[in-house]
Design a protein around this motif. Structure first.
Motif, short mmCIF file in Angstrom:
data_model
loop_
_atom_site.label_atom_id
_atom_site.label_comp_id
_atom_site.label_asym_id
_atom_site.label_seq_id
_atom_site.Cartn_x
_atom_site.Cartn_y
_atom_site.Cartn_z
N ALA A 61 -4.73 -9.74 0.13
CA ALA A 61 -4.14 -8.92 -0.72
C ALA A 61 -2.78 -9.22 -0.79
O ALA A 61 -2.00 -9.21 -1.95
CB ALA A 61 -4.47 -7.39 -0.28
N GLN A 62 -2.02 -9.43 0.56
CA GLN A 62 -0.51 -9.71 0.45
C GLN A 62 -0.24 -10.97 -0.41
O GLN A 62 0.73 -11.09 -1.00
CB GLN A 62 -0.22 -9.67 1.90
CG GLN A 62 -0.17 -8.27 2.64
CD GLN A 62 0.08 -8.45 3.99
OE1 GLN A 62 0.21 -9.20 4.82
NE2 GLN A 62 0.33 -7.27 4.74
N ILE A 63 -0.97 -11.83 0.08
CA ILE A 63 -0.67 -13.25 -0.57
C ILE A 63 -0.88 -13.22 -2.33
O ILE A 63 -0.17 -13.66 -2.73
CB ILE A 63 -1.55 -14.22 -0.28
CG1 ILE A 63 -1.30 -14.51 1.45
CG2 ILE A 63 -1.46 -15.68 -0.68
CD1 ILE A 63 -2.17 -15.45 1.90
N THR A 64 -1.91 -12.59 -2.53
CA THR A 64 -2.20 -12.57 -4.17
C THR A 64 -1.36 -11.63 -4.93
O THR A 64 -1.21 -11.56 -6.04
CB THR A 64 -3.64 -12.33 -4.38
OG1 THR A 64 -4.07 -11.22 -3.83
CG2 THR A 64 -4.39 -13.56 -3.63
N GLN A 65 -0.76 -10.56 -4.22
CA GLN A 65 0.09 -9.65 -4.80
C GLN A 65 1.47 -10.58 -5.44
O GLN A 65 2.23 -10.17 -6.12
CB GLN A 65 0.62 -8.76 -3.89
CG GLN A 65 0.08 -7.51 -3.76
CD GLN A 65 1.08 -6.52 -3.09
OE1 GLN A 65 1.15 -6.76 -1.87
NE2 GLN A 65 1.37 -5.36 -3.77
N GLY A 66 1.81 -11.73 -4.94
CA GLY A 66 2.99 -12.44 -5.40
C GLY A 66 2.91 -13.06 -6.81
O GLY A 66 1.56 -13.44 -7.11
N GLU A 67 3.74 -13.28 -7.48
CA GLU A 67 3.84 -13.93 -8.58
C GLU A 67 3.16 -15.28 -8.50
O GLU A 67 3.65 -16.01 -7.77
CB GLU A 67 4.99 -13.95 -9.34
CG GLU A 67 5.17 -14.37 -10.73
CD GLU A 67 6.42 -14.10 -11.37
OE1 GLU A 67 6.53 -14.88 -12.49
OE2 GLU A 67 7.27 -13.71 -10.85
N ASP A 68 2.36 -15.61 -9.40
CA ASP A 68 1.68 -17.11 -9.34
C ASP A 68 0.68 -17.40 -8.17
O ASP A 68 0.94 -18.54 -7.77
CB ASP A 68 2.78 -18.26 -9.62
CG ASP A 68 3.51 -17.90 -11.07
OD1 ASP A 68 2.90 -17.61 -11.99
OD2 ASP A 68 4.91 -18.38 -10.71
N ASN A 91 -11.11 -3.89 -3.61
CA ASN A 91 -10.16 -3.36 -2.36
C ASN A 91 -8.67 -3.84 -2.84
O ASN A 91 -8.54 -4.94 -3.44
CB ASN A 91 -10.35 -4.47 -1.16
CG ASN A 91 -9.59 -3.95 -0.31
OD1 ASN A 91 -9.94 -3.10 0.75
ND2 ASN A 91 -8.51 -4.59 0.18
N GLY A 92 -7.84 -2.80 -2.95
CA GLY A 92 -6.67 -2.97 -3.35
C GLY A 92 -5.60 -3.33 -2.31
O GLY A 92 -5.70 -3.57 -1.18
N SER A 93 -4.49 -3.67 -2.92
CA SER A 93 -3.41 -4.56 -1.98
C SER A 93 -3.04 -3.41 -0.85
O SER A 93 -2.31 -3.79 0.15
CB SER A 93 -2.21 -4.85 -2.99
OG SER A 93 -1.37 -3.62 -3.55
N ASP A 94 -2.98 -2.08 -1.15
CA ASP A 94 -2.74 -1.11 -0.05
C ASP A 94 -3.60 -0.58 0.80
O ASP A 94 -3.81 0.55 1.37
CB ASP A 94 -1.99 0.16 -0.78
CG ASP A 94 -2.87 0.63 -1.86
OD1 ASP A 94 -4.20 0.16 -2.13
OD2 ASP A 94 -2.56 1.92 -2.35
N GLY A 95 -4.78 -1.44 0.64
CA GLY A 95 -6.10 -0.97 1.37
C GLY A 95 -7.09 -0.05 0.82
O GLY A 95 -8.06 0.18 1.19
N THR A 96 -6.72 0.66 -0.47
CA THR A 96 -7.69 1.38 -0.92
C THR A 96 -8.65 0.73 -1.58
O THR A 96 -8.59 -0.34 -2.05
CB THR A 96 -6.96 2.39 -2.12
OG1 THR A 96 -6.22 1.47 -2.86
CG2 THR A 96 -5.46 3.20 -1.38
N GLU A 108 -5.78 -7.12 -5.76
CA GLU A 108 -6.94 -6.62 -5.83
C GLU A 108 -7.74 -7.86 -5.63
O GLU A 108 -7.62 -8.84 -6.13
CB GLU A 108 -7.23 -5.85 -6.88
CG GLU A 108 -6.36 -4.57 -6.82
CD GLU A 108 -7.09 -3.67 -8.07
OE1 GLU A 108 -7.06 -2.25 -7.68
OE2 GLU A 108 -7.53 -3.87 -9.28
N ILE A 109 -8.88 -7.57 -4.70
CA ILE A 109 -9.85 -8.45 -4.43
C ILE A 109 -11.31 -7.78 -4.45
O ILE A 109 -11.67 -6.69 -4.02
CB ILE A 109 -9.83 -9.06 -2.84
CG1 ILE A 109 -8.25 -9.49 -2.45
CG2 ILE A 109 -10.96 -9.97 -2.56
CD1 ILE A 109 -8.40 -11.08 -3.26
N ILE A 110 -12.19 -8.44 -5.16
CA ILE A 110 -13.72 -7.91 -5.18
C ILE A 110 -14.22 -8.10 -3.80
O ILE A 110 -14.04 -9.31 -3.16
CB ILE A 110 -14.46 -8.71 -6.16
CG1 ILE A 110 -13.90 -8.56 -7.64
CG2 ILE A 110 -15.85 -8.31 -6.30
CD1 ILE A 110 -14.38 -9.45 -8.77
#
Length: 328
Positions: free
Chosen positions: A16-23, A178-183, A210-212
């Protein structure tokens, strides 16, 4: 392919932390994403490999359903004993969708997120609002044979190419995210993909980071399950029209008719009015015509794909006829 940074995510939090970033994007099997990267349709600067985050399990749920992990391969899902016994429409759709080699790598989550195979989207020298917002939709006055007749807009007439999601829509499955904040949140498969509207670049409801994590199937009912895919050749090709159908009958009338359609729209197409037209009535050519009228009420062709409208009608007739015979 443009240069990119590759990272292996060990946990969902890492991903989630990695894919939050742009591109930045997540990658699992890569059967669609890598092709798009080679064509420079997708140009992520960072990839998060999520294959080690532990999402491959297929397990029973407490209410009698089935939970399919996002990293379960299409092969593992299609041959799973419970899928074959209780959700055969899903197994048939997956087996109709790709070669064995692709099914061995393609994952549940990645399959849901695959992108259109529209010629204009896949070719960076062509105008495409999905790939480059504001550039126009070349298919509107161009090559549109595989394109949408339902739910399209003046911005995009591309179709969703997959088979698995069509079956999941008929089964009324849910997507766990699953969200970037763990929700965590859960979205019905029927609401996961987006129609083009004015934002054709948005394929689904996923937000950055977010990750499925899984797809959940409800407890199975009875009846007959069918998947019919009409394509230009019998080898692996995208659907011109496909139908996933789950039908139950009692005393000669329909008591359940859950249908979803592929090849017709920007997402797997589910219209609850079709079930309303069928349930409580005995099968007949006239009834099937009424169901097709509901399905195609707002259908619009674009020249090359005009044939899809009568093809969808005939395919629906054939599926309902077979399903009613099998369920009787």
């Amino acid at each position: 392919m443009r240069p990119f940074q590759y990272d292996r995510a060990r946990t969902l939090t890492d991903a989630a932390q990695i894919t939050q970033g742009e591109d930045a994007m997540a990658i699992a099997g890569g059967t669609n994403l890598l092709d798009l990267m080679k064509l420079q349709v997708e140009t992520p600067r960072q990839l998060a490999d999520i294959n080690r985050v532990g999402l491959g399990e297929i397990a029973d749920t407490d209410d009698g359903g089935l939970r399919i992990g996002a990293l379960a391969t299409n092969t593992a899902t299609a041959v799973h004993p419970r899928v074959r016994a209780d959700y055969p429409v899903l197994s048939r759709a997956i087996l109709a969708g790709a070669t064995q080699q692709l099914r061995n790598k393609a994952t549940t989550g990645g399959n849901l997120c695959q992108r259109t195979r529209c010629f204009y989207f896949m070719n960076i020298d062509q105008p495409c609002n999905k790939r480059e917002p504001g550039s126009g939709c070349g298919a509107l006055d161009g090559i549109a044979k595989l394109h949408a007749v339902l739910g399209a807009s003046g911005e995009c007439i591309a179709t969703y190419p997959g088979d698995m999601a069509v079956a999941l829509s008929a089964l009324d499955a849910s997507v766990e995210i699953n969200g970037s904040d763990g929700t965590e949140r859960t979205v019905p498969v029927r609401d996961f993909h987006c129609l083009p509207g004015d934002t054709p670049w948005r394929d689904n409801v996923l937000e950055p980071g977010e990750i499925i994590t899984a797809v959940t199937l409800p407890a199975p009912g009875g009846g007959t399950q069918l998947y019919r895919k009409v394509r230009e050749r019998s080898s692996y090709a995208f659907a011109l029209v496909s139908i996933a159908a789950i039908v139950e009958m009692e005393d000669g009338v329909f008591t359940r008719a859950d249908l979803a359609f592929g090849g017709l729209a920007h997402k797997p197409w589910h219209d609850p009015r079709i079930a309303q037209a069928l349930v409580g009535n005995a099968p007949s050519a006239e009834l099937f015509d009424r169901a097709a009228d509901v399905l195609l009420e707002d259908a619009q062709g674009h020249g090359e794909n005009d044939f899809k409208i009568p093809l969808a009608r005939r395919t629906l007739h054939a599926v309902l006829e077979q399903a009613s015979e099998d369920a009787a």
